[in-house]
Design an enzyme around this catalytic site. Structure first.
Site, PDB file in Angstrom:
ATOM      1  N   SER A  11      16.822  27.638  15.238  1.00 19.67           N
ATOM      2  CA  SER A  11      17.733  28.999  15.513  1.00 19.67           C
ATOM      3  C   SER A  11      18.831  28.909  16.186  1.00 19.67           C
ATOM      4  O   SER A  11      19.710  29.449  16.067  1.00 19.67           O
ATOM      5  CB  SER A  11      16.679  30.059  15.827  1.00 19.67           C
ATOM      6  OG  SER A  11      15.727  30.370  14.985  1.00 19.67           O
ATOM      7  N   THR A  12      18.684  27.837  17.215  1.00 17.23           N
ATOM      8  CA  THR A  12      19.737  27.591  18.177  1.00 17.23           C
ATOM      9  C   THR A  12      19.969  26.260  18.291  1.00 17.23           C
ATOM     10  O   THR A  12      19.056  25.400  18.093  1.00 17.23           O
ATOM     11  CB  THR A  12      19.357  28.213  19.822  1.00 17.23           C
ATOM     12  OG1 THR A  12      18.266  27.547  20.210  1.00 17.23           O
ATOM     13  CG2 THR A  12      18.918  29.705  19.591  1.00 17.23           C
TER      14      THR A  12
END
Length: 198
Positions: A11-12
């Protein structure tokens, strides 16, 4: 000969793709791993798109966990349907699912049935909620416009009061008054008071 292709997602940029890549190559035997780094808001997946352009019918797409492929059951099933339409098998290491086997295919049919059931429950709950609100005398949706208040607000605006102030004085929604003023301006563009109110 069909190949195994890996797909990894985080996600990041702070999260590490390397663990997923290693498992996909060492455990699953992936000849190549495609990856995406995505925020929680957007779901643009250039890595997945590139993988779909690279693969051939008969290949197996492998992920470490099901949530790497979709953030909801609906999203997951749609992606796997895309794989199936292209003649691709799908495998997840953590859940030990493999759509190339009869058991794995059955699991995804069950997932599909659960997703359909969930959608029907949401529709039924919404319908029941609306019926209960009506039984209590409430009308769901946007409240009806009080035409007397609107007429008074328009008179105040014509007299030089700012629309925001007129709306506040009469307990009328500011956005409602601005919307009505915009409609009136488009219907009567030469009215000076309405031009000034914009």
């Amino acid at each position: 000969m069909p190949d195994v292709l890996g797909y990894a997602r985080v996600s990041t940029s702070d999260q590490d793709l390397e663990v997923q890549r290693r498992r996909l190559t060492e455990e699953a035997g992936a000849i190549r791993v495609f990856d995406d780094i995505m925020s929680g808001k957007g779901f643009d997946r250039p890595g997945l798109t590139e993988m779909l352009g690279f693969c051939r019918a008969g290949d197996t797409i492998c992920v470490v966990r099901l949530d790497r492929l979709g953030r909801s059951l609906k999203e997951l099933l749609e992606t796997i349907d895309t794989f199936k339409a292209r003649g691709l098998a799908f495998r997840s290491l953590e859940e030990r699912l493999d759509t190339s086997s009869a058991a794995g295919e059955l699991v995804f049919h069950v997932f599909g049935a659960i997703a359909h059931f969930e959608r029907r429950l949401i529709i039924e709950r919404t319908r029941d909620g609306i019926a209960a609100a009506r039984a209590r005398g409430k009308v769901p949706g946007r409240p009806t416009l009080d035409t007397d208040k609107l007429a008074s607000a328009l008179k105040l605006v014509e007299a030089g009061v700012r629309p925001a102030q007129a709306a506040k004085q009469l307990g009328l929604g500011r956005s409602t008054l601005y919307r009505e003023l915009a409609l009136l301006r488009s219907a009567a563009p030469d009215t000076p008071a309405l031009k000034a109110a914009g």
